[in-house]
Structure formats: structure tokens, C-alpha cells
Motif scaffolding. Structure first.
Motif, PDB file in Angstrom:
ATOM      1  N   GLY A   1     -13.674  48.949  16.656  1.00 22.56           N
ATOM      2  CA  GLY A   1     -13.730  47.844  17.602  1.00 22.56           C
ATOM      3  C   GLY A   1     -15.014  47.041  17.487  1.00 22.56           C
ATOM      4  N   VAL A   2     -15.484  46.847  16.255  1.00 23.14           N
ATOM      5  CA  VAL A   2     -16.739  46.139  16.015  1.00 23.14           C
ATOM      6  C   VAL A   2     -16.455  44.779  15.389  1.00 23.14           C
ATOM      7  N   LEU A   3     -17.084  43.748  15.926  1.00 28.26           N
ATOM      8  CA  LEU A   3     -17.056  42.413  15.334  1.00 28.26           C
ATOM      9  C   LEU A   3     -18.494  41.950  15.178  1.00 28.26           C
ATOM     10  N   LEU A   4     -18.872  41.543  13.974  1.00 24.04           N
ATOM     11  CA  LEU A   4     -20.229  41.090  13.700  1.00 24.04           C
ATOM     12  C   LEU A   4     -20.225  39.708  13.086  1.00 24.04           C
ATOM     13  N   THR A   5     -21.260  38.955  13.407  1.00 25.22           N
ATOM     14  CA  THR A   5     -21.607  37.771  12.637  1.00 25.22           C
ATOM     15  C   THR A   5     -23.003  38.046  12.126  1.00 25.22           C
TER      16      THR A   5
ATOM     17  N   LEU B   1     -31.207  40.904   6.313  1.00 22.24           N
ATOM     18  CA  LEU B   1     -29.971  40.943   7.084  1.00 22.24           C
ATOM     19  C   LEU B   1     -30.334  40.718   8.549  1.00 22.24           C
ATOM     20  N   ARG B   2     -29.644  39.796   9.176  1.00 21.49           N
ATOM     21  CA  ARG B   2     -29.887  39.540  10.597  1.00 21.49           C
ATOM     22  C   ARG B   2     -28.530  39.467  11.299  1.00 21.49           C
ATOM     23  N   ILE B   3     -28.337  40.339  12.266  1.00 19.83           N
ATOM     24  CA  ILE B   3     -27.108  40.331  13.061  1.00 19.83           C
ATOM     25  C   ILE B   3     -27.268  39.235  14.123  1.00 19.83           C
ATOM     26  N   LEU B   4     -26.390  38.248  14.068  1.00 16.89           N
ATOM     27  CA  LEU B   4     -26.458  37.128  15.009  1.00 16.89           C
ATOM     28  C   LEU B   4     -25.607  37.373  16.254  1.00 16.89           C
TER      29      LEU B   4
ATOM     30  N   ARG C   1     -22.976  40.565  17.921  1.00 15.76           N
ATOM     31  CA  ARG C   1     -22.311  41.876  17.839  1.00 15.76           C
ATOM     32  C   ARG C   1     -21.388  41.985  19.038  1.00 15.76           C
ATOM     33  N   ASN C   2     -20.091  41.969  18.774  1.00  9.57           N
ATOM     34  CA  ASN C   2     -19.071  42.099  19.821  1.00  9.57           C
ATOM     35  C   ASN C   2     -19.229  41.074  20.939  1.00  9.57           C
ATOM     36  N   GLY C   3     -19.525  39.843  20.579  1.00  2.70           N
ATOM     37  CA  GLY C   3     -19.614  38.778  21.564  1.00  2.70           C
ATOM     38  C   GLY C   3     -20.975  38.604  22.203  1.00  2.70           C
ATOM     39  N   SER C   4     -21.908  39.507  21.930  1.00  2.67           N
ATOM     40  CA  SER C   4     -23.267  39.369  22.453  1.00  2.67           C
ATOM     41  C   SER C   4     -24.020  38.409  21.540  1.00  2.67           C
ATOM     42  N   LYS C   5     -24.369  37.269  22.032  1.00  5.82           N
ATOM     43  CA  LYS C   5     -25.020  36.239  21.224  1.00  5.82           C
ATOM     44  C   LYS C   5     -26.530  36.450  21.127  1.00  5.82           C
ATOM     45  N   MET C   6     -26.986  37.685  21.287  1.00  7.60           N
ATOM     46  CA  MET C   6     -28.405  38.002  21.215  1.00  7.60           C
ATOM     47  C   MET C   6     -28.751  38.403  19.784  1.00  7.60           C
ATOM     48  N   PRO C   7     -29.370  37.515  19.011  1.00  9.13           N
ATOM     49  CA  PRO C   7     -29.729  37.892  17.632  1.00  9.13           C
ATOM     50  C   PRO C   7     -30.640  39.116  17.623  1.00  9.13           C
TER      51      PRO C   7
ATOM     52  N   ALA D   1     -33.313  41.808  15.548  1.00  6.15           N
ATOM     53  CA  ALA D   1     -34.462  41.662  14.648  1.00  6.15           C
ATOM     54  C   ALA D   1     -33.986  41.692  13.195  1.00  6.15           C
ATOM     55  N   PRO D   2     -34.574  40.871  12.342  1.00  3.75           N
ATOM     56  CA  PRO D   2     -34.191  40.889  10.923  1.00  3.75           C
ATOM     57  C   PRO D   2     -34.477  42.254  10.294  1.00  3.75           C
ATOM     58  N   ILE D   3     -33.612  42.657   9.381  1.00  2.20           N
ATOM     59  CA  ILE D   3     -33.771  43.921   8.680  1.00  2.20           C
ATOM     60  C   ILE D   3     -34.039  43.605   7.208  1.00  2.20           C
ATOM     61  N   PRO D   4     -35.281  43.796   6.750  1.00  3.73           N
ATOM     62  CA  PRO D   4     -35.550  43.591   5.323  1.00  3.73           C
ATOM     63  C   PRO D   4     -34.944  44.745   4.528  1.00  3.73           C
ATOM     64  N   MET D   5     -34.302  44.420   3.415  1.00  5.04           N
ATOM     65  CA  MET D   5     -33.645  45.444   2.603  1.00  5.04           C
ATOM     66  C   MET D   5     -33.988  45.254   1.133  1.00  5.04           C
ATOM     67  N   VAL D   6     -33.870  46.354   0.392  1.00  3.74           N
ATOM     68  CA  VAL D   6     -34.078  46.322  -1.055  1.00  3.74           C
ATOM     69  C   VAL D   6     -32.769  46.746  -1.726  1.00  3.74           C
ATOM     70  N   ARG D   7     -32.577  46.225  -2.935  1.00  6.49           N
ATOM     71  CA  ARG D   7     -31.388  46.606  -3.706  1.00  6.49           C
ATOM     72  C   ARG D   7     -31.612  48.013  -4.253  1.00  6.49           C
TER      73      ARG D   7
END
Length: 119
Positions: A76-80, A94-97, A99-105, A107-113
């Protein structure tokens, strides 16, 4: 007319992540071995631990920046999410803008390949 629209929709290609974003990503090289810290990005789906997010839509901002709508019906997860590749293609933010209708962005998550050996 509705039959024609249904046929056109069925013929349209499914949304997919651009190839430059495909691969395994983690917050650090050390976290690449951790199933729950790692995000695996493929064309039609993104996974993180037990989460399987089916790509619903991809908006291309430019060659290194996309906004993706994905979801996992079982959980039951929806993400932008906003994905931004570093200039070397080995880093990603990666930044979750939404999550399930919560428009609260979030914190950005820095990632490495993650370097994945292929036998």
C-alpha cells in the motif's frame, strides 16, 4: 470509440526508468551488501529490501534528472521520488517528494553505485 482508446492505451509502452539510472545504489559502498539499505533500479521496477515499487510514470527533467511515480500495491505504498545523477554517473541523490499523499519532502539521500561482480 472507447474500444479504440483502450487499444491505444494497451499499445502504449509501459513507463520505465532510463538506463542511466539502472543499477544497485546504496548510501555508502559499505552498505551495498545490505539488502535493506540498497535500492535496485531497473526499467519497470525499483526495489529496496522487501519493497517492490512498480514504475507508474517517469517525467524526464533532463538526461540526469527524473521524477518517478512508483508504488507497491502489496504494501500500500505510493511514492513520488526525484532522482538526480551525479556528473560521473556513479552517484545519485534520491529525494522522496510524496509518500502516500504526504506532500512533505524528505531529506535527500546521497547514494553511490554499487559495484556488482558479474560472473
Amino acid at each position: 470509440m472507447s474500444l479504440l482508446l483502450a487499444l491505444a492505451a494497451a499499445a502504449a509502452p509501459a513507463p520505465a526508468m532510463p538506463e542511466a539510472f539502472h543499477g544497485e545504489w546504496a548510501p555508502s559502498a559499505a552498505a551495498c551488501a545490505d539488502k535493506y539499505a540498497k535500492r535496485i533500479v531497473t526499467g519497470p521496477m525499483n526495489t529496496e529490501g522487501d519493497y517492490w515499487g512498480v514504475v507508474k510514470a517517469v517525467d524526464v527533467v533532463d538526461a540526469r534528472h527524473i521524477v518517478v511515480r512508483e508504488g507497491d500495491d502489496d504494501f500500500g505504498v505510493l511514492l513520488t521520488a526525484d532522482y538526480s545523477l551525479g556528473s560521473d554517473g556513479k552517484t545519485l541523490t534520491l529525494r522522496i517528494l510524496d509518500r502516500n499523499g504526504s506532500k512533505m519532502p524528505e531529506a535527500p539521500i546521497p547514494m553511490v553505485r554499487c559495484e556488482v561482480p558479474h560472473g
